[in-house]
Write a protein that holds these residues in place. Structure first.
Motif, PDB file in Angstrom:
ATOM      1  N   PHE A   1      -7.765  -0.928  -9.452  1.00  0.00           N
ATOM      2  CA  PHE A   1      -7.269   0.446  -9.289  1.00  0.00           C
ATOM      3  C   PHE A   1      -5.751   0.450  -9.139  1.00  0.00           C
ATOM      4  O   PHE A   1      -5.044   1.242  -9.773  1.00  0.00           O
ATOM      5  N   ILE A   2      -5.220  -0.466  -8.326  1.00  0.00           N
ATOM      6  CA  ILE A   2      -3.766  -0.542  -8.120  1.00  0.00           C
ATOM      7  C   ILE A   2      -3.062  -0.927  -9.423  1.00  0.00           C
ATOM      8  O   ILE A   2      -2.044  -0.336  -9.793  1.00  0.00           O
TER       9      ILE A   2
ATOM     10  N   THR B   1      -7.610   5.880  -2.550  1.00  0.00           N
ATOM     11  CA  THR B   1      -7.344   4.660  -1.786  1.00  0.00           C
ATOM     12  C   THR B   1      -8.186   4.607  -0.515  1.00  0.00           C
ATOM     13  O   THR B   1      -8.831   3.593  -0.222  1.00  0.00           O
ATOM     14  N   ILE B   2      -8.201   5.687   0.236  1.00  0.00           N
ATOM     15  CA  ILE B   2      -8.970   5.722   1.488  1.00  0.00           C
ATOM     16  C   ILE B   2     -10.471   5.716   1.205  1.00  0.00           C
ATOM     17  O   ILE B   2     -11.251   5.083   1.925  1.00  0.00           O
ATOM     18  N   PHE B   3     -10.884   6.391   0.156  1.00  0.00           N
ATOM     19  CA  PHE B   3     -12.304   6.405  -0.217  1.00  0.00           C
ATOM     20  C   PHE B   3     -12.787   4.983  -0.498  1.00  0.00           C
ATOM     21  O   PHE B   3     -13.814   4.546   0.029  1.00  0.00           O
ATOM     22  N   ILE B   4     -12.039   4.251  -1.320  1.00  0.00           N
ATOM     23  CA  ILE B   4     -12.421   2.866  -1.628  1.00  0.00           C
ATOM     24  C   ILE B   4     -12.392   2.012  -0.365  1.00  0.00           C
ATOM     25  O   ILE B   4     -13.299   1.226  -0.111  1.00  0.00           O
ATOM     26  N   ALA B   5     -11.354   2.200   0.450  1.00  0.00           N
ATOM     27  CA  ALA B   5     -11.234   1.425   1.693  1.00  0.00           C
ATOM     28  C   ALA B   5     -12.382   1.728   2.647  1.00  0.00           C
ATOM     29  O   ALA B   5     -12.861   0.838   3.357  1.00  0.00           O
ATOM     30  N   SER B   6     -12.841   2.977   2.674  1.00  0.00           N
ATOM     31  CA  SER B   6     -13.929   3.370   3.574  1.00  0.00           C
ATOM     32  C   SER B   6     -15.234   2.674   3.227  1.00  0.00           C
ATOM     33  O   SER B   6     -16.082   2.465   4.082  1.00  0.00           O
ATOM     34  N   LEU B   7     -15.392   2.334   1.969  1.00  0.00           N
ATOM     35  CA  LEU B   7     -16.617   1.695   1.517  1.00  0.00           C
ATOM     36  C   LEU B   7     -16.538   0.176   1.540  1.00  0.00           C
ATOM     37  O   LEU B   7     -17.555  -0.494   1.591  1.00  0.00           O
TER      38      LEU B   7
ATOM     39  N   PHE C   1      -6.590  12.246   3.743  1.00  0.00           N
ATOM     40  CA  PHE C   1      -7.038  11.063   4.473  1.00  0.00           C
ATOM     41  C   PHE C   1      -8.364  11.329   5.187  1.00  0.00           C
ATOM     42  O   PHE C   1      -9.302  10.541   5.102  1.00  0.00           O
ATOM     43  N   ILE C   2      -8.461  12.458   5.878  1.00  0.00           N
ATOM     44  CA  ILE C   2      -9.674  12.801   6.626  1.00  0.00           C
ATOM     45  C   ILE C   2     -10.850  13.038   5.678  1.00  0.00           C
ATOM     46  O   ILE C   2     -11.952  12.529   5.905  1.00  0.00           O
ATOM     47  N   LEU C   3     -10.629  13.797   4.608  1.00  0.00           N
ATOM     48  CA  LEU C   3     -11.711  14.081   3.659  1.00  0.00           C
ATOM     49  C   LEU C   3     -12.239  12.807   3.010  1.00  0.00           C
ATOM     50  O   LEU C   3     -13.450  12.608   2.898  1.00  0.00           O
ATOM     51  N   ALA C   4     -11.327  11.931   2.592  1.00  0.00           N
ATOM     52  CA  ALA C   4     -11.744  10.667   1.974  1.00  0.00           C
ATOM     53  C   ALA C   4     -12.508   9.798   2.970  1.00  0.00           C
ATOM     54  O   ALA C   4     -13.506   9.156   2.616  1.00  0.00           O
ATOM     55  N   SER C   5     -12.051   9.791   4.212  1.00  0.00           N
ATOM     56  CA  SER C   5     -12.732   9.010   5.253  1.00  0.00           C
ATOM     57  C   SER C   5     -14.141   9.551   5.498  1.00  0.00           C
ATOM     58  O   SER C   5     -15.090   8.775   5.641  1.00  0.00           O
TER      59      SER C   5
ATOM     60  N   LEU D   1       0.802  -1.221   0.000  1.00  0.00           N
ATOM     61  CA  LEU D   1       0.000   0.000   0.000  1.00  0.00           C
ATOM     62  C   LEU D   1       0.839   1.277   0.000  1.00  0.00           C
ATOM     63  O   LEU D   1       0.371   2.327  -0.422  1.00  0.00           O
ATOM     64  N   GLY D   2       2.064   1.193   0.468  1.00  0.00           N
ATOM     65  CA  GLY D   2       2.921   2.371   0.599  1.00  0.00           C
ATOM     66  C   GLY D   2       3.039   3.174  -0.673  1.00  0.00           C
ATOM     67  O   GLY D   2       2.828   4.390  -0.679  1.00  0.00           O
ATOM     68  N   THR D   3       3.327   2.516  -1.765  1.00  0.00           N
ATOM     69  CA  THR D   3       3.503   3.239  -3.029  1.00  0.00           C
ATOM     70  C   THR D   3       2.194   3.818  -3.534  1.00  0.00           C
ATOM     71  O   THR D   3       2.158   4.922  -4.076  1.00  0.00           O
ATOM     72  N   VAL D   4       1.112   3.079  -3.369  1.00  0.00           N
ATOM     73  CA  VAL D   4      -0.187   3.574  -3.822  1.00  0.00           C
ATOM     74  C   VAL D   4      -0.620   4.777  -2.990  1.00  0.00           C
ATOM     75  O   VAL D   4      -1.111   5.777  -3.512  1.00  0.00           O
ATOM     76  N   PHE D   5      -0.439   4.676  -1.673  1.00  0.00           N
ATOM     77  CA  PHE D   5      -0.831   5.752  -0.768  1.00  0.00           C
ATOM     78  C   PHE D   5      -0.172   7.083  -1.107  1.00  0.00           C
ATOM     79  O   PHE D   5      -0.816   8.121  -1.087  1.00  0.00           O
ATOM     80  N   LYS D   6       1.084   7.037  -1.389  1.00  0.00           N
ATOM     81  CA  LYS D   6       1.830   8.284  -1.587  1.00  0.00           C
ATOM     82  C   LYS D   6       1.227   9.159  -2.685  1.00  0.00           C
ATOM     83  O   LYS D   6       1.183  10.377  -2.560  1.00  0.00           O
ATOM     84  N   ASP D   7       0.772   8.529  -3.751  1.00  0.00           N
ATOM     85  CA  ASP D   7       0.281   9.299  -4.900  1.00  0.00           C
ATOM     86  C   ASP D   7      -1.239   9.417  -4.978  1.00  0.00           C
ATOM     87  O   ASP D   7      -1.753  10.305  -5.646  1.00  0.00           O
ATOM     88  N   HIS D   8      -1.940   8.513  -4.322  1.00  0.00           N
ATOM     89  CA  HIS D   8      -3.397   8.465  -4.489  1.00  0.00           C
ATOM     90  C   HIS D   8      -4.111   8.271  -3.154  1.00  0.00           C
ATOM     91  O   HIS D   8      -4.906   7.338  -2.988  1.00  0.00           O
ATOM     92  N   VAL D   9      -3.843   9.147  -2.227  1.00  0.00           N
ATOM     93  CA  VAL D   9      -4.387   9.028  -0.872  1.00  0.00           C
ATOM     94  C   VAL D   9      -5.911   9.023  -0.885  1.00  0.00           C
ATOM     95  O   VAL D   9      -6.552   8.129  -0.330  1.00  0.00           O
TER      96      VAL D   9
END
Length: 194
Positions: free
Chosen positions: A186-187, A110-116, A138-142, A99-107
């Motif tokens: 997505f990844i 990634t969090i939006f999809i994870a939240s759902l 991170f907060i906005l996506a959550s 997840l590290g590489t994905v997170f850096k560019d597409h926070v």
């Protein structure tokens, strides 16, 4: 053990502090507690129609996002002591590393999809802190993702009562397959695009 915990959580639906229990369950589920708060929302609305499904969704969403922020800081400062054993408990250590590489560019995405998704949100919140992703994104996506999830579940519970629980549990596997496929797609898209 999980069934006993689900039963224990559902019993709080009849308690006069049920809304506080919902807040605690939603907060802790974002970092370590294995039972999702949706179990309590469904039970509360099935028992007492006086509860406002909108209010329960708001309590759950706000508490979940706050719990996610707390988990972010656990991941950022205490991952080795607390986060790593939790991620290892769920058997998702390899996934967290990827997840590290994905997170850096597409926070946000990634969090939006994870939240759902039915994938434990805690894995993503702890990982976000571990990889020091942008906190505001991170907060906005959550907020967006968890709002959708809590409001849909609370609405279904209000409309269909205890039948909503059966539907949500029966469809959990289908939703898991769908969201895992979406996240993998997505990844792959991100890696193949570069």
């Amino acid at each position: 053990m999980i069934k006993k915990m689900v039963t224990w959580v559902e019993k709080w639906a009849e308690h006069h502090h049920a809304k506080k229990a919902l807040a605690v369950v939603a907060f802790t589920e974002s970092s370590f507690f294995p039972i999702p708060p949706f179990v309590l929302i469904v039970a509360m609305l099935a028992i007492d129609k006086k509860h406002s499904w909108i209010r329960l969704a708001l309590i759950g969403m706000i508490s979940s996002v706050l719990g996610g922020v707390a988990a972010y800081f656990v991941g950022k400062f205490f991952y080795g002591y607390i986060g790593a054993p939790l991620v290892d408990f769920y058997g998702l250590t390899a996934e967290v590393e990827k997840l590290g590489t994905v997170f850096k560019d597409h926070v946000f995405m990634t969090i939006f999809i994870a939240s759902l998704s039915p994938i434990p949100y805690k894995v993503f919140t702890l990982s976000a802190g571990l990889f020091s992703v942008n906190l505001l994104a991170f907060i906005l996506a959550s907020i967006v993702g968890r709002s959708i999830r809590f409001f849909v579940v609370a609405y279904l519970a209000d409309r269909y009562g205890i039948h909503a629980k059966k539907f949500i549990l029966e469809k959990q596997k289908l939703f898991t397959i769908f969201f895992v496929t979406a996240i993998i797609g997505f990844i792959l898209y991100l890696f193949l695009r570069n």
